[in-house]
Scaffold this motif. Structure first.
Motif, PDB file in Angstrom:
ATOM      1  N   ARG A   1      31.356  29.903  35.129  1.00 51.71           N
ATOM      2  CA  ARG A   1      31.006  31.269  34.723  1.00 51.71           C
ATOM      3  C   ARG A   1      30.303  32.001  35.868  1.00 51.71           C
ATOM      4  O   ARG A   1      30.526  33.177  36.095  1.00 51.71           O
ATOM      5  CB  ARG A   1      30.102  31.207  33.486  1.00 51.71           C
ATOM      6  N   GLU A   2      29.483  31.293  36.604  1.00 54.68           N
ATOM      7  CA  GLU A   2      28.782  31.897  37.745  1.00 54.68           C
ATOM      8  C   GLU A   2      29.757  32.324  38.834  1.00 54.68           C
ATOM      9  O   GLU A   2      29.523  33.307  39.542  1.00 54.68           O
ATOM     10  CB  GLU A   2      27.786  30.908  38.352  1.00 54.68           C
ATOM     11  N   LEU A   3      30.850  31.547  38.987  1.00 52.93           N
ATOM     12  CA  LEU A   3      31.795  31.820  40.075  1.00 52.93           C
ATOM     13  C   LEU A   3      32.816  32.892  39.707  1.00 52.93           C
ATOM     14  O   LEU A   3      33.440  33.477  40.578  1.00 52.93           O
ATOM     15  CB  LEU A   3      32.536  30.528  40.457  1.00 52.93           C
ATOM     16  N   GLU A   4      32.980  33.152  38.381  1.00 53.93           N
ATOM     17  CA  GLU A   4      34.065  34.027  37.929  1.00 53.93           C
ATOM     18  C   GLU A   4      34.008  35.419  38.551  1.00 53.93           C
ATOM     19  O   GLU A   4      35.006  35.988  38.901  1.00 53.93           O
ATOM     20  CB  GLU A   4      34.046  34.132  36.392  1.00 53.93           C
ATOM     21  N   ASP A   5      32.843  35.987  38.675  1.00 52.42           N
ATOM     22  CA  ASP A   5      32.734  37.341  39.223  1.00 52.42           C
ATOM     23  C   ASP A   5      31.751  37.342  40.404  1.00 52.42           C
ATOM     24  O   ASP A   5      31.125  38.356  40.680  1.00 52.42           O
ATOM     25  CB  ASP A   5      32.255  38.297  38.120  1.00 52.42           C
ATOM     26  N   ASP A   6      31.631  36.181  41.052  1.00 50.37           N
ATOM     27  CA  ASP A   6      30.652  36.006  42.142  1.00 50.37           C
ATOM     28  C   ASP A   6      29.224  36.269  41.670  1.00 50.37           C
ATOM     29  O   ASP A   6      28.377  36.721  42.457  1.00 50.37           O
ATOM     30  CB  ASP A   6      30.985  36.920  43.336  1.00 50.37           C
ATOM     31  N   ALA A   7      28.953  36.001  40.381  1.00 53.23           N
ATOM     32  CA  ALA A   7      27.604  36.247  39.863  1.00 53.23           C
ATOM     33  C   ALA A   7      26.563  35.392  40.581  1.00 53.23           C
ATOM     34  O   ALA A   7      25.419  35.805  40.762  1.00 53.23           O
ATOM     35  CB  ALA A   7      27.564  35.979  38.360  1.00 53.23           C
TER      36      ALA A   7
ATOM     37  N   ASP B   1      26.419  34.694  43.690  1.00 46.80           N
ATOM     38  CA  ASP B   1      26.006  35.322  44.949  1.00 46.80           C
ATOM     39  C   ASP B   1      24.819  36.254  44.740  1.00 46.80           C
ATOM     40  O   ASP B   1      23.929  36.346  45.585  1.00 46.80           O
ATOM     41  CB  ASP B   1      27.163  36.135  45.550  1.00 46.80           C
ATOM     42  N   ALA B   2      24.834  36.967  43.604  1.00 50.66           N
ATOM     43  CA  ALA B   2      23.738  37.908  43.340  1.00 50.66           C
ATOM     44  C   ALA B   2      22.407  37.170  43.258  1.00 50.66           C
ATOM     45  O   ALA B   2      21.384  37.668  43.724  1.00 50.66           O
ATOM     46  CB  ALA B   2      24.006  38.673  42.043  1.00 50.66           C
TER      47      ALA B   2
ATOM     48  N   ARG C   1      31.958  24.452  45.939  1.00 50.34           N
ATOM     49  CA  ARG C   1      32.960  25.209  46.713  1.00 50.34           C
ATOM     50  C   ARG C   1      34.255  24.422  46.926  1.00 50.34           C
ATOM     51  O   ARG C   1      35.104  24.844  47.699  1.00 50.34           O
ATOM     52  CB  ARG C   1      32.380  25.621  48.068  1.00 50.34           C
TER      53      ARG C   1
END
Lengths: 193, 221
Positions: free
Chosen positions: B75-81, B83-84, B156
């Motif tokens: 879920r964290e990777l789905e929209d690059d969340a 990275d924020a 990754r």
């Protein structure tokens, strides 16, 4: 003029390829546009400045609060846009009270702001992400293809916001391969590749 | 490291899971099906022995925890969340501890459902229910520090779905042995044994938490 942030001899290697090689860069208040064709390292450069990519060689000096907005909205699914921005504001120590007005200013209604972000359109998610500019108010702003997915109205609002931030002596770095209208008003244009 | 930021990440995780509860739902479903299949495979007589029942439960819990943790990071990777969060000051430190904390609560819920199912399906008589609860809490505490660490290390990699169980399960063997023995001890009335195994599980949790807090910030770079 003192630089907001600087890179010295920056080399970033991804896989077996040096995407950025021995780059020296001083970022000054105002607008810096990073240009270059696809795969020239624009996104990698912004991620390197934001500290999201390690250097193989070189140094990074970014002593100011930095906001990196990537090509995707960086909003966690399952949460509303409002909750995403409130979390990020609270984490940074900014006031979460700014979130509602900021989202409204970027055209996200209170109803849409409380919906899970996965139910918003790509353009709405992008505008919600851009509302972080008003919430977190960082001195260094890194924008990666910020006009992607925006309609004309939102793109105009973003261009205006960039001018306002530059007028406040903030440092805005924009990586893009389009939007040549940015160049005349930019303080500096850096070409990669 | 700021406790406030860890709390913020944990609260964000719980809210995201409440909004999109696929991690919890898949973990609960998985643990229920696995306990059922395992109990059928070994037979009702063998499955009701405390050591076997404990092993079946904790193996199912380990896989369910891997599933829930992997889903959380997907879920964290789905929209690059992610990275924020990583771009924020202190984000790298807070993400490990905050995720581990929230996932402990989530896996605790899975353990309640899985435990109830185990008692029912495996017809397990428990001599010391309080001690069983203690061992279960200690066992649940021991899973997320290890699993979150390995999920982050494989984050990754394209084949992370297969790699995380391969990497994490061998490391989890001591915890699984301790949790199984603690469960068996509680079920068969060995109070001292149950407490000793629970203590060992808490020690494992502390060691891997310190290891995770040391390794994860660098690994996320």
């Amino acid at each position: 003029m003192n630089s907001t942030a600087s890179l010295r001899g920056a080399t970033v290697v991804l896989g077996d390829r040096a995407v950025i090689r021995d780059l020296d860069l001083d970022l000054m208040p105002g607008v810096t546009v990073i240009r270059g064709p696809n795969a020239s390292g624009k996104t990698t450069l912004l991620r390197a400045i934001a500290g999201l990519v390690p250097f193989a060689r070189g140094e990074r000096d970014v002593p100011v609060p930095t906001l990196f907005l990537g090509q995707r909205a960086q909003l966690l699914r399952g949460l509303s846009a409002r909750d995403n921005l409130r979390f990020l504001a609270a984490f940074r120590g900014a006031s979460p009270d700014r979130v509602g007005p900021a989202l409204a200013a970027w055209g996200i209604s209170a109803r849409d702001a409380s919906r899970p972000v996965e139910t918003l359109s790509a353009g709405q998610r992008r505008r919600a992400a851009l509302a972080r500019l008003d919430v977190e108010r960082c001195d260094l702003v890194l924008l990666d293809e910020p006009f992607g997915e925006l309609d004309d109205q939102a793109a105009t609002a973003l261009a205006q916001k960039i001018r306002i931030l530059a007028g406040e002596r903030r440092t805005i770095v924009i990586a893009t391969h389009g939007h040549p209208e940015l160049d005349p008003s930019a303080n500096r244009v850096v070409r990669l590749g | 490291m700021s406790l406030r930021r860890i709390g913020l990440v944990a609260r964000r995780e719980v809210r995201a899971e409440r909004g999109q509860p696929d991690g919890l739902v898949s973990a609960v479903t998985f643990v229920a099906v696995l306990i059922l299949v395992e109990s059928l495979a070994v037979g009702p007589l063998a499955a009701s022995r405390p050591a076997v029942a404990g092993a079946l439960f904790w193996i199912a819990m380990a896989f369910a925890a891997i599933l829930a943790t992997s889903r959380s990071f997907e879920r964290e990777l789905e929209d690059d969340a992610l990275d924020a969060v990583l771009a924020l000051p202190g984000g790298r430190d807070a993400i490990y501890a905050g995720k581990a904390l929230a996932l402990t609560a989530l896996i605790g819920l899975v353990a309640i459902v899985g435990g109830a199912l185990s008692l029912l399906l495996l017809s397990l008589d428990v001599a010391l229910p309080g001690h069983l609860v203690l061992v279960t809490i200690a066992g649940v505490l021991g899973l997320p520090p290890v699993i979150v660490l390995f999920v982050v290390l494989a984050l990754r990699l394209r084949s992370r779905g297969a790699l995380v169980p391969i990497l994490a399960l061998p490391v989890l063997v001591p915890q699984l042995v301790a949790a199984t023995n603690g469960t068996a001890a509680a079920a068969s009335g060995d109070a001292a044994g149950a407490i000793a195994w629970a203590g060992l599980l808490v020690a494992f949790a502390l060691v891997y938490s310190v290891l995770g807090l040391t390794i994860v910030p660098a690994a996320l770079e």
